[in-house]
Design a protein around this motif. Sequence first.
Motif, PDB file in Angstrom:
ATOM      1  N   UNK A 102       0.839  -1.206   0.000  1.00  0.00           N
ATOM      2  CA  UNK A 102       0.000   0.000   0.000  1.00  0.00           C
ATOM      3  C   UNK A 102       0.869   1.249   0.000  1.00  0.00           C
ATOM      4  N   UNK A 103       1.963   1.231   0.757  1.00  0.00           N
ATOM      5  CA  UNK A 103       2.882   2.388   0.747  1.00  0.00           C
ATOM      6  C   UNK A 103       3.402   2.644  -0.656  1.00  0.00           C
ATOM      7  N   UNK A 104       3.760   1.592  -1.359  1.00  0.00           N
ATOM      8  CA  UNK A 104       4.261   1.742  -2.726  1.00  0.00           C
ATOM      9  C   UNK A 104       3.163   2.241  -3.660  1.00  0.00           C
ATOM     10  N   UNK A 105       1.942   1.783  -3.452  1.00  0.00           N
ATOM     11  CA  UNK A 105       0.826   2.261  -4.279  1.00  0.00           C
ATOM     12  C   UNK A 105       0.604   3.754  -4.064  1.00  0.00           C
ATOM     13  N   UNK A 125      -8.091  10.734 -11.228  1.00  0.00           N
ATOM     14  CA  UNK A 125      -8.212   9.358 -10.730  1.00  0.00           C
ATOM     15  C   UNK A 125      -7.101   9.034  -9.735  1.00  0.00           C
ATOM     16  N   UNK A 126      -5.879   9.448 -10.070  1.00  0.00           N
ATOM     17  CA  UNK A 126      -4.752   9.204  -9.168  1.00  0.00           C
ATOM     18  C   UNK A 126      -4.916   9.965  -7.857  1.00  0.00           C
ATOM     19  N   UNK A 127      -5.424  11.189  -7.940  1.00  0.00           N
ATOM     20  CA  UNK A 127      -5.631  11.985  -6.732  1.00  0.00           C
ATOM     21  C   UNK A 127      -6.707  11.351  -5.851  1.00  0.00           C
ATOM     22  N   UNK A 132      -8.192   8.658  -1.044  1.00  0.00           N
ATOM     23  CA  UNK A 132      -8.904   7.569  -0.383  1.00  0.00           C
ATOM     24  C   UNK A 132      -8.008   6.889   0.649  1.00  0.00           C
ATOM     25  N   UNK A 133      -6.803   6.488   0.211  1.00  0.00           N
ATOM     26  CA  UNK A 133      -5.892   5.827   1.147  1.00  0.00           C
ATOM     27  C   UNK A 133      -5.513   6.752   2.297  1.00  0.00           C
ATOM     28  N   UNK A 134      -5.281   7.992   2.000  1.00  0.00           N
ATOM     29  CA  UNK A 134      -4.930   8.942   3.056  1.00  0.00           C
ATOM     30  C   UNK A 134      -6.058   9.057   4.079  1.00  0.00           C
ATOM     31  N   UNK A 135      -7.289   9.172   3.606  1.00  0.00           N
ATOM     32  CA  UNK A 135      -8.448   9.251   4.494  1.00  0.00           C
ATOM     33  C   UNK A 135      -8.560   7.992   5.350  1.00  0.00           C
ATOM     34  N   UNK A 136      -8.457   6.837   4.689  1.00  0.00           N
ATOM     35  CA  UNK A 136      -8.584   5.579   5.423  1.00  0.00           C
ATOM     36  C   UNK A 136      -7.503   5.470   6.494  1.00  0.00           C
ATOM     37  N   UNK A 137      -6.293   5.862   6.156  1.00  0.00           N
ATOM     38  CA  UNK A 137      -5.199   5.741   7.113  1.00  0.00           C
ATOM     39  C   UNK A 137      -5.305   6.753   8.238  1.00  0.00           C
ATOM     40  N   UNK A 138      -5.994   7.848   8.017  1.00  0.00           N
ATOM     41  CA  UNK A 138      -6.259   8.787   9.110  1.00  0.00           C
ATOM     42  C   UNK A 138      -7.328   8.239  10.052  1.00  0.00           C
TER      43      UNK A 138
END
Length: 155
Positions: A102-105, A125-127, A132-138
């Motif tokens: 996930x870090x690499x993604x 799309x990339x943003x 999404x990942x940033x939100x989930x990880x928060x």
Amino acid sequence: MSAQNAQRHQAEELALMLSDFGMQRMSARVMAAFLFTEKPSLTLGELAEELDASQGSVSGALKTLHQVGMLERVPVPGSRRDHHRLRRDAWERLYSRQNEVVRKMMAAAEEGIAATGEDSPARERLQEMYDFYNFMFDELPLLFDRWREKRGSQG
């Protein structure tokens, strides 16, 4: 069917299900072996023998499971072999920033954002992927705290 045979059958059923959902077949079999073992740790050789598979294919699966944070190496006094075990926090790591894949993604999304134009649909799309990942990880630390509390109250 003996209890040991029933356990092996269930491990293979779980591995089949995991591979049906996209996990590489040998990684799924190795993961199932760790979930069903009664031993505190397993070596590459023990896994290869248990799964009736080549050490090369098991080694690749171990690498994959280490990368996503499911397994860890553990010291075993007097042994020259690497011993592996399922991490106590394996499920948290699988869904956290500690997951190497996930870090690499996320890094790839960041690089893609930087490489695309301001009004590019690809950038959007990339943003969204990155956001999404940033939100989930928060949000995940709160869920992990609740999980640890629940697990602690059950133990």
